[in-house]
Design a protein around this motif. Structure first.
Motif, short mmCIF file in Angstrom:
data_model
loop_
_atom_site.label_atom_id
_atom_site.label_comp_id
_atom_site.label_asym_id
_atom_site.label_seq_id
_atom_site.Cartn_x
_atom_site.Cartn_y
_atom_site.Cartn_z
N GLY A 123 56.74 -51.58 -60.00
CA GLY A 123 55.63 -50.86 -59.37
C GLY A 123 55.35 -51.28 -57.95
N ALA A 124 55.62 -52.56 -57.62
CA ALA A 124 55.35 -53.05 -56.27
C ALA A 124 56.22 -52.37 -55.23
N ALA A 125 57.34 -51.77 -55.64
CA ALA A 125 58.24 -51.10 -54.70
C ALA A 125 58.11 -49.59 -54.74
N LEU A 126 57.22 -49.07 -55.59
CA LEU A 126 57.09 -47.63 -55.76
C LEU A 126 55.83 -47.11 -55.07
N GLU A 127 55.99 -46.13 -54.21
CA GLU A 127 54.85 -45.51 -53.54
C GLU A 127 54.09 -44.61 -54.51
N GLN A 128 54.83 -43.85 -55.32
CA GLN A 128 54.19 -42.92 -56.24
C GLN A 128 55.21 -42.45 -57.27
N VAL A 129 54.72 -41.73 -58.25
CA VAL A 129 55.56 -41.08 -59.26
C VAL A 129 55.36 -39.59 -59.10
N VAL A 130 56.45 -38.86 -58.94
CA VAL A 130 56.38 -37.42 -58.73
C VAL A 130 57.07 -36.72 -59.89
N ILE A 131 56.38 -35.78 -60.51
CA ILE A 131 56.94 -35.03 -61.62
C ILE A 131 57.34 -33.64 -61.13
N ASP A 132 58.58 -33.25 -61.40
CA ASP A 132 59.13 -31.95 -60.97
C ASP A 132 58.93 -31.71 -59.48
N PRO A 133 59.46 -32.59 -58.62
CA PRO A 133 59.23 -32.44 -57.17
C PRO A 133 59.72 -31.12 -56.60
N ALA A 134 60.74 -30.50 -57.22
CA ALA A 134 61.23 -29.20 -56.74
C ALA A 134 60.88 -28.08 -57.70
N GLY A 135 59.99 -28.36 -58.64
CA GLY A 135 59.62 -27.36 -59.63
C GLY A 135 58.50 -26.46 -59.15
N PRO A 136 58.12 -25.51 -59.96
CA PRO A 136 57.06 -24.58 -59.57
C PRO A 136 55.68 -25.23 -59.54
N SER A 137 55.51 -26.36 -60.26
CA SER A 137 54.20 -27.00 -60.32
C SER A 137 54.34 -28.52 -60.22
N PRO A 138 54.74 -29.03 -59.06
CA PRO A 138 54.92 -30.48 -58.93
C PRO A 138 53.58 -31.21 -59.02
N MET A 139 53.64 -32.47 -59.43
CA MET A 139 52.43 -33.29 -59.51
C MET A 139 52.78 -34.71 -59.10
N SER A 140 51.96 -35.28 -58.22
CA SER A 140 52.15 -36.66 -57.77
C SER A 140 51.09 -37.55 -58.40
N LEU A 141 51.53 -38.71 -58.86
CA LEU A 141 50.64 -39.68 -59.50
C LEU A 141 50.83 -41.04 -58.85
N GLY A 142 49.75 -41.78 -58.70
CA GLY A 142 49.86 -43.15 -58.26
C GLY A 142 50.47 -44.01 -59.35
N VAL A 143 51.01 -45.16 -58.97
CA VAL A 143 51.64 -46.04 -59.95
C VAL A 143 50.62 -46.50 -60.99
N ALA A 144 49.45 -46.94 -60.54
CA ALA A 144 48.43 -47.40 -61.47
C ALA A 144 47.97 -46.26 -62.38
N GLU A 145 47.83 -45.07 -61.81
CA GLU A 145 47.42 -43.91 -62.61
C GLU A 145 48.48 -43.58 -63.67
N THR A 146 49.75 -43.66 -63.29
CA THR A 146 50.83 -43.38 -64.24
C THR A 146 50.81 -44.37 -65.39
N LEU A 147 50.65 -45.65 -65.08
CA LEU A 147 50.61 -46.67 -66.13
C LEU A 147 49.41 -46.47 -67.04
N ALA A 148 48.28 -46.06 -66.46
CA ALA A 148 47.10 -45.81 -67.28
C ALA A 148 47.33 -44.63 -68.22
N LEU A 149 48.05 -43.61 -67.75
CA LEU A 149 48.35 -42.46 -68.61
C LEU A 149 49.35 -42.84 -69.71
N LEU A 150 50.30 -43.71 -69.37
CA LEU A 150 51.31 -44.11 -70.34
C LEU A 150 50.77 -45.09 -71.37
N ASP A 151 49.85 -45.93 -70.97
CA ASP A 151 49.34 -46.99 -71.84
C ASP A 151 47.84 -46.87 -72.01
N PRO A 152 47.38 -46.07 -72.96
CA PRO A 152 45.95 -45.96 -73.20
C PRO A 152 45.40 -47.27 -73.74
#
Length: 414
Positions: free
Chosen positions: A120-149
């Motif tokens: 995570g220290a080397a990642l700016e963000q997590v991007v889902i479907d960057p070239a898709g019709p509905s891309p979404m960008s998430l912060g690293v901390a936000e992604t981990l919070a979504l993955l680990d309730p």
């Protein structure tokens, strides 16, 4: 677009085999994730990431082992890379276009979250479907919070997930080659422990002593300066225990730093790794260990064998007492050993737990089981210089310094 390697490898490796071609199909991936992205519903995206698979692009290292592929972060970013995830191979294909590296794996959160945590220290963000019709960008901390309730109130250990780490697509590929000459095999095991476990790296002497000092400092912070002799003695005992464990083949030791309702929970684990070489005859290394353990079971001991997708493991439970050397002969101890056969059947990992909480045996077993199922095999291919002679097998039936030292002062109990 420029392909870059995983943060685990700063130099782009040359693949040793043609990567799997990405077929632009919408049915390979997660339909739930695609719908959540289309709706712009971040909560639904989180549920999909927790409950379903996600498509992750991968590369091959120089030794042929797969790695997660990351991509350059936008210019001006604080971090050098960003992780791209995809709802389907169709959106991955749209992103890759004509890029030559087109391999991918289907991952679940149990193996994705540890990767993001490590890098995570080397990642700016997590991007889902960057070239898709509905891309979404998430912060690293936000992604981990979504993955680990957050864990349920009745299980504050953070190891409440009963499914274990799961097996990623690339791991399944590697596991499928363990019977082939020169195929992948288990070369290590990774403990994916929550933050409230204190880790001691046994094979790094300077780091080991520094980690022990930090544990003692953290666990005695409420004591007065008059407790300096206690801290010194505790450090010395922990260093002695760590030295013995390292001499017996221990790789990592960890202490649970989690307060209980009335007293601190005392539990420690030591990870041992035994390289045994190719099996001799038709009996596996794990079966030989099982035979030895069964021949020496005490009246209150319990030994079970469980088959899993990545291989079998043994769980050996026994009761003993502390060492007379530190006046612990009247302290009952619960010892729980897990012996797991590494893929390729040339190595065995041992997780050795020790706790004085014999009165809550079932609760401690649930916790140690979850630690085991949160581990992940490290798979690699042996080099041409790897020796083929079998090494002596560990002797679990005999008194051995590999047994988690019952005299080990658990800092969680201070």
């Amino acid at each position: 677009m420029t392909d870059v390697p995983s943060v685990e490898s700063p130099t782009p490796p040359e693949p040793q085999r043609p990567p799997a071609s990405v077929a632009p199909r919408s049915d390979v991936g997660s339909a739930a994730l695609a719908l959540a992205l289309a709706a712009g519903d971040r909560a639904a995206v989180g549920r999909s990431l927790r409950d379903d698979v996600v498509v992750v692009p991968i590369l091959d290292r120089e030794d042929g082992t797969p790695q997660v592929q990351v991509f350059p972060a936008p210019e001006g970013s604080d971090k050098p890379y960003q992780l791209h995830l995809f709802s389907s191979t169709q959106t991955l294909s749209a992103f890759l276009q004509d890029a030559p590296d087109r391999a991918f794996s289907l991952r679940r959160r149990e193996s994705l979250a540890p990767f993001i945590t490590r890098h995570g220290a080397a990642l700016e963000q997590v991007v889902i479907d960057p070239a898709g019709p509905s891309p979404m960008s998430l912060g690293v901390a936000e992604t981990l919070a979504l993955l680990d309730p957050q864990p349920p109130a009745d299980d504050p250990t953070g190891l409440f997930d009963e499914t274990g780490t799961g097996i990623s697509g690339e791991a399944l590929h590697a596991l499928g080659t363990v019977e082939d000459p020169g195929g992948f095999r288990g070369i290590g095991i990774e403990l994916n422990l929550p933050d409230h476990w204190a880790i001691i790296e046994l094979d790094e002497p300077e780091q080991r002593e520094r980690q022990i000092r930090e544990i003692v400092k953290q666990q005695t912070v409420k004591l007065s300066d008059r407790s300096a002799p206690l801290r010194r003695d505790l450090r010395q005992k922990m260093i002695e225990v760590a030295d013995k464990a390292e001499a017996a083949g221990g790789k990592v030791m960890a202490y649970l730093l989690l307060p209980g309702q009335e007293t601190a929970l005392a539990l420690n684990v030591t990870l041992y790794w035994h390289d045994l070489g190719p099996e001799a005859g038709s009996t596996s290394h794990l079966q030989r260990i099982q035979d030895r353990l069964e021949a020496n079971l005490g009246p209150d001991d319990a030994l079970t064998r469980t088959e899993t997708l990545s291989g079998p493991f043994l769980r050996h439970i026994r009761l003993t007492h502390g060492s007379e050397e530190v006046g612990g002969q009247d302290v009952p101890l619960l010892l729980i050993d897990y012996w797991a056969e590494a893929p390729g059947k040339q190595s065995v990992a041992r997780l050795a737990f020790s706790t004085p909480h014999v009165g809550i045996r079932d609760e401690m077993l649930r916790l140690t089981d979850k630690v085991l199922f949160s581990t992940e095999w490290i798979l690699g291919q042996p080099s041409e210089n790897t020796p083929t002679d079998a090494s002596p097998e560990p002797g679990p039936a005999e008194p051995s310094p590999a047994t988690p030292a019952p005299t080990a002062p658990s800092p969680a109990g201070v």
